[in-house]
Write an enzyme that holds these catalytic residues in place. Structure first.
Site, PDB file in Angstrom:
ATOM      1  N   THR A 160       0.955  -1.257   0.021  1.00 52.82           N
ATOM      2  CA  THR A 160       0.062  -0.003   0.039  1.00 52.82           C
ATOM      3  C   THR A 160       0.738   1.097   0.089  1.00 52.82           C
ATOM      4  OG1 THR A 160      -1.962  -1.047   1.013  1.00 52.82           O
ATOM      5  CG2 THR A 160      -1.748   1.462   1.495  1.00 52.82           C
ATOM      6  N   ASP A 171       0.034  -6.813   4.749  1.00 55.20           N
ATOM      7  CA  ASP A 171      -0.907  -8.101   4.807  1.00 55.20           C
ATOM      8  C   ASP A 171      -0.045  -9.336   5.125  1.00 55.20           C
ATOM      9  OD1 ASP A 171      -3.153  -6.820   4.522  1.00 55.20           O
ATOM     10  OD2 ASP A 171      -3.397  -7.457   2.446  1.00 55.20           O
TER      11      ASP A 171
END
Ligand code: ASP
Length: 324
Positions: free
Chosen positions: A14, A91
């Site tokens: 991200t 993640d």
């Protein structure tokens, strides 16, 4: 004053993503722009060399081959720099931090892994803060693999992503041991392809899938209840017996966040000890999976696997390392 040299390895995630029609996806150029907008990052005397992994990925796509790629770059540059910052998707960041801590032996520099919950240059982004904190940490923290996130420096092999939306997304289990594997010179123990299942038990849940894995996989990480109990289910018991017959490792860890397993405490977990399950104690699920992958990359001999997994390597267990 000597110039501090920092290698910034950008793997994706991200922090370096931009909106697309399908949602956020990696975009080249954002890390370059961030560095340009952070003059003086790492102190006036720091030189930051940026290297982008190709391709940049969402960390959901990361595999042990990506851990190997990062580790190889760290080894190749270790002696030329004062520290390495890795920007990575959140993640699976805790898998990568465990993988680097366990597979890099003789690390004498800090490796600081960070990322962001909101992309750089998007409103409310935590990217610049995490990146500049990670760069600053190179000058202050000990050798080893650390996660720098939301103002916290966390042990790489003890950390977990705890929140899917908060900026303060990571926490680490307690550890007094440094997150590094001792050795006289830097070297990397490569991960080989393996077929490992990570499976949880559930009250009344199907044990057919667990049994299938015990019959077919190279190894299983079994997420048990509490201190290491499982249902007294004949399908599960038969699967564990088959795994023992096949000589494949079954690592038992706890579904609880803290405390870990202590196999043999309850009769309800007796089928684990009876069939030789390996006690993962209080390793995180990420650390247990990575350690089993590394162990199976080195040997298929069950006593050696057990020995490797139960022996503390790089601070992956809590304060009191278990005695085996
Ligand atoms: N899906 C993203 C990744 O792990 C999430 C993030 O970076 O925060 O690459």
């Amino acid at each position: 004053m000597s110039i501090r040299r920092i290698l910034l390895l950008h793997a994706g995630g991200t922090i370096g993503m931009a909106p697309t029609a399908k949602g956020f996806a990696p975009k080249a150029g954002l890390l370059e722009r961030a560095l340009a907008e952070m003059p003086g990052a790492g102190g006036d005397e720091a030189q930051i060399d940026l290297m982008l992994l190709d391709p940049l990925i969402d960390s959901a796509d990361a595999t042990p081959a990506d851990w190997n790629r990062l580790a190889a770059l760290i080894v190749a540059n270790h002696d030329k720099v004062d520290g390495i910052v890795v920007t990575h998707g959140t993640d699976t960041l805790a898998f990568t931090s465990s993988a680097l801590a366990m597979s890099l032996e003789g690390l004498a520099k800090p490796v600081i892994i960070t990322g962001a919950m909101v992309p750089l240059f998007q409103p409310g982004s935590d990217g610049l803060r995490n990146l500049s904190d990670a760069i600053a940490a190179i000058g202050t923290c000990d050798a080893g693999v650390w996660i720098q996130f939301a103002g916290k420096l966390l042990s790489g092999p003890r950390a977990r992503k705890m929140h899917s939306t908060d900026l303060d997304a990571f926490a680490a289990k307690q550890s007094d041991l440094p997150p590094s594997r001792t050795g006289t010179k830097i070297q990397h123990h490569a991960f080989q392809p393996t077929d490992i299942a990570v499976l949880p038990v559930a009250p009344g849940g199907s044990t057919h899938v667990i049994s299938y894995a015990l019959n077919h996989c190279d190894g299983v990480v079994l997420r048990c209840f509490g201190s290491g109990t499982v249902p007294g289910d004949p399908i599960l018991a038969a699967g564990l017996a088959k795994a023992a017959e096949r000589g494949i490792p079954v690592v038992a860890i706890s579904e609880t966040i803290k405390g870990g397993t202590s196999l043999g405490s309850y009769a309800a977990g007796a089928i684990l000890t009876e069939h030789g399950a390996i006690d993962g104690h209080d390793m995180t699920v990420e650390a247990a999976y990575v350690k089993l992958t590394l162990a199976l990359s080195m040997t298929r001999n069950l006593p050696d696997l057990r020995d490797f997994i139960e022996t503390p390597l790089c601070g992956e267990f809590g304060k009191t390392p278990p005695t085996t």
